[in-house]
Design a protein around this motif. Structure first.
Motif: not given
Length: 92
Positions: A63-81
């Motif tokens: 939950d901490v990791v997911k929240q960090y990635y969501e809060k910082n707009g990094l989910l598109p980067e995860v998907k791109a990877g």
């Protein structure tokens, strides 16, 4: 300066890194193009699975990791990877 002690000029170092960066960008663009042509996509579940793997490697709560990635707009980067990984698997 440390670079001079190693026998490396700052210009040479910049040149080497520039070449490496250009190669990485070209590779990224080629994989993105292949993914688009082949209809390679990523589901939200796959992104969550990747975040779970990352949280386990970092010994952090999911939950901490997911929240960090969501809060910082990094989910598109995860998907791109994931898309790049799938494109590489497609080529193999």
């Amino acid at each position: 300066m440390v670079l001079k002690n190693l026998g490396v000029s700052e210009e040479k170092l910049q040149e080497d890194y520039k070449a490496m960066a250009q190669k990485q960008v070209r590779t990224f663009l080629i994989l993105e193009k292949i993914a688009g042509q082949e209809g390679i996509a990523v589901t939200d579940q796959e992104a969550e699975d990747r975040l779970k793997e990352m949280s386990e490697r970092m010994h952090q709560k999911f939950d901490v990791v997911k929240q960090y990635y969501e809060k910082n707009g990094l989910l598109p980067e995860v998907k791109a990877g994931i898309i790049r990984d799938k494109a590489l698997s497609f080529l193999a």
